[in-house]
Each structure stands twice: as structure tokens, then as C-alpha cells.
Design an enzyme around this catalytic site. Structure first.
Site, short mmCIF file in Angstrom:
data_model
loop_
_atom_site.label_atom_id
_atom_site.label_comp_id
_atom_site.label_asym_id
_atom_site.label_seq_id
_atom_site.Cartn_x
_atom_site.Cartn_y
_atom_site.Cartn_z
N GLY A 47 16.73 8.85 -35.12
CA GLY A 47 16.13 9.68 -33.85
C GLY A 47 17.34 9.58 -32.54
N ALA A 48 17.95 8.30 -32.50
CA ALA A 48 18.82 7.95 -31.07
C ALA A 48 19.91 8.84 -31.23
CB ALA A 48 19.02 6.63 -31.07
N GLY A 96 0.93 -1.36 -0.02
CA GLY A 96 0.03 0.09 -0.01
C GLY A 96 0.80 1.27 0.02
N GLY A 97 0.53 2.04 0.94
CA GLY A 97 1.22 3.46 1.04
C GLY A 97 2.76 3.26 1.33
C1 HXC Z 1 -2.74 -3.18 10.93
C2 HXC Z 1 -1.23 -4.78 10.24
C3 HXC Z 1 -1.13 -4.17 8.93
C4 HXC Z 1 -2.10 -2.96 8.50
C5 HXC Z 1 0.24 -5.95 8.92
N1 HXC Z 1 -0.32 -5.90 10.18
N2 HXC Z 1 -0.52 -5.01 8.28
N3 HXC Z 1 -1.77 -4.06 11.17
N4 HXC Z 1 -2.56 -2.45 9.42
N5 HXC Z 1 -2.04 -2.38 7.30
C6 HXC Z 1 -0.07 -6.36 11.19
C7 HXC Z 1 -0.72 -7.84 11.23
O1 HXC Z 1 -2.05 -7.90 11.94
C8 HXC Z 1 0.26 -8.76 12.17
O2 HXC Z 1 -0.23 -8.28 13.65
C9 HXC Z 1 1.48 -8.21 12.23
O3 HXC Z 1 1.23 -6.87 11.74
C10 HXC Z 1 2.48 -8.84 10.92
O4 HXC Z 1 1.47 -9.19 9.95
P1 HXC Z 1 1.54 -10.57 9.52
O5 HXC Z 1 0.32 -10.55 8.24
O6 HXC Z 1 1.58 -11.62 10.47
O7 HXC Z 1 2.96 -10.82 8.71
P2 HXC Z 1 3.38 -11.10 7.21
O8 HXC Z 1 2.86 -12.37 6.96
O9 HXC Z 1 4.89 -11.05 7.04
O10 HXC Z 1 2.68 -10.50 6.16
C11 HXC Z 1 3.00 -9.04 5.88
C12 HXC Z 1 1.79 -8.16 5.13
C13 HXC Z 1 0.68 -8.63 5.45
C14 HXC Z 1 2.33 -8.77 3.56
C15 HXC Z 1 2.31 -6.92 5.04
O11 HXC Z 1 0.41 -8.24 6.91
C16 HXC Z 1 -0.31 -7.65 4.86
O12 HXC Z 1 -0.94 -7.83 3.65
N6 HXC Z 1 -0.83 -6.79 5.52
C17 HXC Z 1 -1.85 -5.76 4.79
C18 HXC Z 1 -1.21 -5.15 3.62
C19 HXC Z 1 -2.18 -4.15 2.76
O13 HXC Z 1 -3.09 -4.30 1.97
N7 HXC Z 1 -1.84 -2.75 3.02
C20 HXC Z 1 -2.58 -1.86 2.37
C21 HXC Z 1 -3.21 -0.90 3.43
S1 HXC Z 1 -3.89 0.38 2.28
P3 HXC Z 1 -0.30 -9.46 14.64
O14 HXC Z 1 -0.67 -8.69 15.90
O15 HXC Z 1 -1.37 -10.44 14.09
O16 HXC Z 1 1.08 -9.93 14.66
C22 HXC Z 1 -2.81 1.60 2.14
C23 HXC Z 1 -3.25 2.56 1.29
C24 HXC Z 1 -2.47 3.91 1.68
O17 HXC Z 1 -1.74 1.57 2.43
C25 HXC Z 1 -2.72 5.01 0.49
C26 HXC Z 1 -2.28 4.73 -0.83
C27 HXC Z 1 -2.46 5.67 -1.96
#
Ligand code: HXC
Length: 512
Positions: free
Chosen positions: A402-403, A167-168
Site C-alpha cells: 500500500g505504501a 489553555g487558549g
Molecule cells: C490571569 C494570569 C494567568 C491567567 C498567569 N497569570 N496566567 N493572570 N489569567 N490565565 C498571571 C499570574 O497571576 C502572575 O501574576 C503572572 O501572570 C505570572 O504568572 P506566574 O504564575 O507567576 O508565572 P510562571 O510561574 O512562569 O507560570 C506561568 C503559567 C502559570 C504556567 C502560565 O501562570 C499558569 O499556570 N497560569 C494559568 C494557566 C492556565 O491554566 N490557563 C488556562 C486558562 S483557560 P502576578 O501579578 O502574580 O505576577 C483557557 C481556555 C481558553 O485559556 C479556551 C480554550 C479552548
């Protein structure tokens, strides 16, 4: 909690994070956030800020959780004796996800970097916007994105991706100047494999979706790949040595013992050898550079165009060079984007440009045309036309079509243009030209094969030389290849005080 009048609270905050999470981080071959910061910066130079900052959000049970530093370590320090600002996200705290307090800490550091004219380095290890904080985390990211753009071209921005970033956590790095990744532990994607599966039905994994190999070779998001975290920090430190602190300064000059007048027999034999034989242009770059040192940037992406940094007589110089070992050195979509961004970076930060030309043209074909080679090719052209830093060009062999114009020609305001005697400057290669000009005549001749041979020779004798361009002043001097180093050093020395200004306007409209 009782109010303390000593440093107990501070000491507590500095404690190693949750031991279970720290262990899991280490088990993945990853370092802890503070450890990374300390290794990146000169020993003992790290001044941490906002250690005590905490999240103010109470939703989804966040107030019951211990979130040290709100998941990010920020501050300033030195790299090779020069100031930098830096932040390091802590994956052991909610997966390094970004909440409002976390975002404010990063913004503070970015503001300090811009106000004080120092580079900013982000160590990213984050799941992106912190879901529990909703719009506050989205807003927090937007504040960072806005600052990335304000800082762009003011101070160098460098990112190390050191974990799974989503994401961000990938959009902000994409707006920085250089992105580093570590093989086997760095990942970048907009959404992780599980969301991909739910949205599109595709089954994938971290590596295939956004590993270092994908982003350094295919997408081009990543500029430098490291074998380990320490290797990554070493690479960042050496890159910074080539860069100025900000757009108002020049890069530090380094003393060299390499003689300015050193001749190169290897370049001489290259220019006298088979004009069709491919060679790694990196070896030419090293022959010219001080002490043979070349820091290649974006090495694995679009290898037909080589970009990177050298020093000439101690000065930092950006190099753009066609590499005949891949696609015969032709410019395709990827190479145009890569070169365009590199040229703009150098121009923004007062790093002069050396262009080494050996290019048969733009790469033809359906895929390239449909992919927008016209638009992307124009990006490189635009970047060169816009650049006002000292520009020196050497044509080694081919400079076709052109290159020729694009690759730092005199017409788009290179300051000095040299050519080896082996240079061939023409609208196109002999085969293509003769086919277009004489196809009918050759077909109708009594001996078409002989006629073709004669026409090819005629064309080659006339056009495949640097002297026609030199007679018109488009080439300032035809030089012996062995003298290339001394000629380009002399040219850049002369240009050291070049002053030229771009026409007054808000900003141009590069064909993105
Ligand atoms: C809150 C989060 C989190 C998030 C991970 N965690 N991402 N908590 N918000 N975005 C937490 C999990 O709940 C977990 O907590 C701990 O971090 C570790 O994550 P895991 O999933 O156990 O680790 P891993 O298997 O290594 O996977 C990492 C990951 C996955 C690939 C980053 O966590 C994931 O897919 N997260 C979401 C990613 C996502 O879709 N982000 C987009 C957000 S939108 P616990 O307590 O269980 O250990 C965004 C938009 C911004 O960013 C603006 C853009 C223009």
C-alpha cells in the site's frame, strides 16, 4: 488625567514595562515583547497598531492596574522585504493572559493579514484566557480560533512559542501551519503542572509536561526547535523565504548558480550499492537540491519520514522522503500524520511536491493497529489523492504494498514518476511473499532450505525491479541515479503551468 495635545501619552505607553517584571523575564533568558517583534522584522519596518488600546474590564481590580497595550503588541512590517502581520504577547503584563481588548487587537491583525494576503506570525508567551475577564476572554479566544480556521489555507500562519503557554494560548498555535519552540524556555500545555497535580495526582514539571523536546519528538505539536530566541527568529525568516504570501500566489523564485544538469556520482553509488544498507535520505535530498540546501520541517518527529523544503532551479519545492535509517523507512501512525499535514500545506500554498520513495510498507504490530494505523495511514493517502500541485516521484529502492500506492504513485495522479534501476516495486518483500505463496510446497520439498532460496531468487528476479511497472506506464522513465537532479528539474519546469481543478464540492472529509 488632563487631555494632552502632544505625543506624551504615546511616549509613555512605549516605555519599557514594569522594570521588576522585565528583569524577571530577562532572568529566564527571555526577550521583551517589543524587542522580539523588532528582531523578527526587517530593521525599521515595524508599524505598530493599537498601542493605546486598554482593557475596559474593571473586575478584580483590573482598572487600578497599568496594563500597557493590554499585554500584546501588534502591527505589520516586512520580512526579507515582504509584508507580514504579527503580534507579540507581553508576559510582563498579567503573564500575557488574554483579555477582550488583547483578543481584539490580535483579531484585527489577523483580519488585515487575510484581507491583504500576507502571512501572520504570532509570538506567544501567555497563561491563556485572562481569568479576571471570565467569558469575555473565552469569547476572545474563540474569535481567534475562528479566524485561525478562516485564515488556514489562505495565508501562512506561523507561531513562535516563547514562554510558558497554556489553555487558549496553545489551541490557537495548534491550528497554525508551523510551530517553533526554544529549548529551555518554551512550554505548551493545556493546564500547568499544578492543575495536573490537583486533577490527576501526577507530579510533573514544565519540561516533562510540554517542553520543546516533548513537543518536537513525542506529540509532534512543534515543527522547529531553536537553541535561542534569535535563532528562532532566523529560522522563521528562512522558512518564510520558501513560502508564498498567500494561496493565490507562488513562492518567490531565487536565482541559482547550481547547474540544472549537475550529475551526482554519490546518488549513482547509492543506487549501485547494497540495497539493504540504510542511509540518511536527507543526503539524497541535498544532492538533488539547489546549492545542497534543505530546510527540514518536523525533523525530530517521525524521523522515518522526512519532510521539508528545497529549491529546484530556484523554485520552492516540498519534499517527502522515506528514511531507511528509522523503522526501515516504513510508514507508521506518526509518519502518516506528519506527511499528510505537510502534503496538504504544500498543496494549499502552490508548492510542488517531490516524493522520494524507499518504503517497505506500513509498520505492522498490535500497537499500530490499535492506535489506528488504518485511519492515520489513510490521512496520508487522502492528502496525496487530494493534492493538485505538480507532483514528481522518484522510487529509489523499495516501494512495497500500500505504501507504493500512497507515496505519490502514478495511480493517485502524480504527474511524473521516475525510478532508479535499483527500484523494487512489489506487493511485499520476497521473504513475506514466498512464505505466503509457497510455505506448503517448501515444507514438503526434500531440501526446504534450497527450495526457499530458489523461490526467493525467482520472486526477486521477477518483481524486485522497476521494469514491470515501466512496461505498464506506471513509471514514466527508469533513470540513472546520477541524473536525478536534472530529470526532476526538467519535470517541474514542464509542470510550472499545470492547471487542474478539484471536483466541485464544499469540502472533503479527511479521516481525522
Ligand atoms: C490571569 C494570569 C494567568 C491567567 C498567569 N497569570 N496566567 N493572570 N489569567 N490565565 C498571571 C499570574 O497571576 C502572575 O501574576 C503572572 O501572570 C505570572 O504568572 P506566574 O504564575 O507567576 O508565572 P510562571 O510561574 O512562569 O507560570 C506561568 C503559567 C502559570 C504556567 C502560565 O501562570 C499558569 O499556570 N497560569 C494559568 C494557566 C492556565 O491554566 N490557563 C488556562 C486558562 S483557560 P502576578 O501579578 O502574580 O505576577 C483557557 C481556555 C481558553 O485559556 C479556551 C480554550 C479552548
Amino acid at each position: 488625567m488632563e487631555k494632552t495635545r502632544d505625543l506624551t501619552e504615546r511616549t509613555q505607553a512605549l516605555k519599557t514595562p514594569d522594570p521588576v517584571r522585565a528583569k524577571s523575564q530577562r532572568a529566564k533568558g527571555k526577550w521583551l515583547a517589543r524587542q522580539r517583534m523588532e528582531y523578527l522584522l526587517d530593521e525599521g519596518s515595524f508599524q505598530e497598531l493599537d498601542l493605546m488600546v486598554q482593557s475596559q474590564c474593571a473586575d478584580f481590580g483590573l482598572s487600578e492596574k497599568n496594563l500597557p497595550g493590554d499585554g500584546v503588541i501588534t502591527g505589520f512590517g516586512k520580512i526579507n522585504g515582504r509584508d507580514v502581520c504579527a503580534f507579540s504577547q507581553d508576559f510582563t503584563v498579567l503573564g500575557g493572559a488574554l483579555g477582550l481588548a488583547h483578543a481584539k487587537k490580535i483579531c484585527k491583525i489577523m483580519d488585515l493579514a487575510v484581507e491583504n494576503g500576507v502571512p501572520v506570525i504570532g509570538i506567544c508567551d501567555s497563561g491563556g484566557a485572562r481569568i479576571q475577564e471570565g467569558v469575555d476572554s473565552l469569547g476572545g479566544y474563540a474569535e481567534i480560533f475562528y479566524r485561525n480556521v478562516q485564515a488556514s489555507g489562505r495565508v501562512p500562519q506561523i507561531t513562535a512559542i516563547l514562554g510558558p503557554c497554556a489553555g487558549g494560548a496553545v489551541y490557537s498555535p495548534a491550528m497554525t501551519d508551523f510551530v517553533f519552540m526554544v529549548e529551555g524556555s518554551s512550554y505548551m500545555f493545556i493546564t500547568g503542572p499544578e492543575v495536573v497535580k490537583a486533577a490527576t495526582g501526577e507530579t510533573t514539571d514544565f519540561e516533562k509536561l510540554g517542553g520543546a523536546a516533548v513537543h518536537s519528538r513525542v506529540s509532534g505539536v512543534c515543527h522547529f526547535v531553536a537553541g535561542s530566541e534569535p535563532d528562532c527568529f532566523r529560522q522563521i525568516r528562512s522558512l518564510l523565504d520558501y513560502l508564498p504570501q498567500n494561496c493565490f500566489q507562488t513562492a518567490p523564485r531565487r536565482a541559482t548558480r547550481d547547474p540544472q544538469t549537475r550529475l551526482s556520482p554519490r546518488l549513482q553509488s547509492l543506487s549501485e550499492g547494497d540495497p539493504k544498507k540504510p542511509y540518511p535520505v536527507q543526503s539524497v535530498v541535498r544532492e538533488i537540491a539547489d546549492e545542497g540546501e534543505f530546510l527540514e520541517a518536523h525533523k525530530n518527529f517521525a524521523p522515518n519520514l522526512v519532510t521539508g523544503f528545497i529549491r529546484l532551479n530556484g523554485r520552492s519545492i516540498g519534499v517527502v522522503a522515506n528514511n531507511s535509517q528509522h523503522l526501515s523507512g516504513a510508514l507508521d501512525i506518526a509518519a502518516s500524520e506528519k506527511g499528510g499535514r505537510f502534503v496538504r500545506f504544500c498543496d494549499a500554498f502552490n508548492i510542488p511536491l517531490l516524493t522520494l520513495v524507499d518504503v517497505p510498507g506500513y509498520w505492522p504490530g498490535l500497537e499500530q493497529e490499535r492506535g489506528g494505523i488504518i485511519r492515520h495511514g489513510a490521512q496520508l493517502l487522502y492528502a496525496y489523492c487530494e493534492a493538485t500541485v505538480p507532483k514528481v516521484t522518484v522510487i529509489l529502492r523499495k516501494a512495497y504494498g500500500g505504501a507504493y500506492d500512497v507515496m505519490g504513485s502514478k495511480h493517485i495522479r502524480a504527474d511524473f514518476n521516475f525510478a532508479w534501476p535499483s527500484a523494487q516495486i512489489a506487493v511485499m518483500g520476497p521473504q513475506g511473499a514466498v512464505n505466503i505463496l509457497y510455505a506448503k510446497e517448501i515444507r514438503q520439498s526434500k531440501d526446504p532450505e534450497r527450495a526457499l532460496g530458489e523461490k526467493l531468487k525467482q520472486y526477486a528476479d521477477h518483481f524486485t525491479t522497476p521494469y514491470i511497472a515501466a512496461k505498464r506506464g506506471y513509471i514514466d522513465e527508469v533513470i540513472a541515479a546520477r541524473q536525478t537532479r536534472m530529470k526532476v528539474i526538467r519535470a517541474f519546469d514542464f509542470l510550472a503551468n499545470k492547471k487542474t481543478s478539484a471536483p466541485e464540492k464544499k469540502h472533503g472529509n479527511i479521516p481525522l
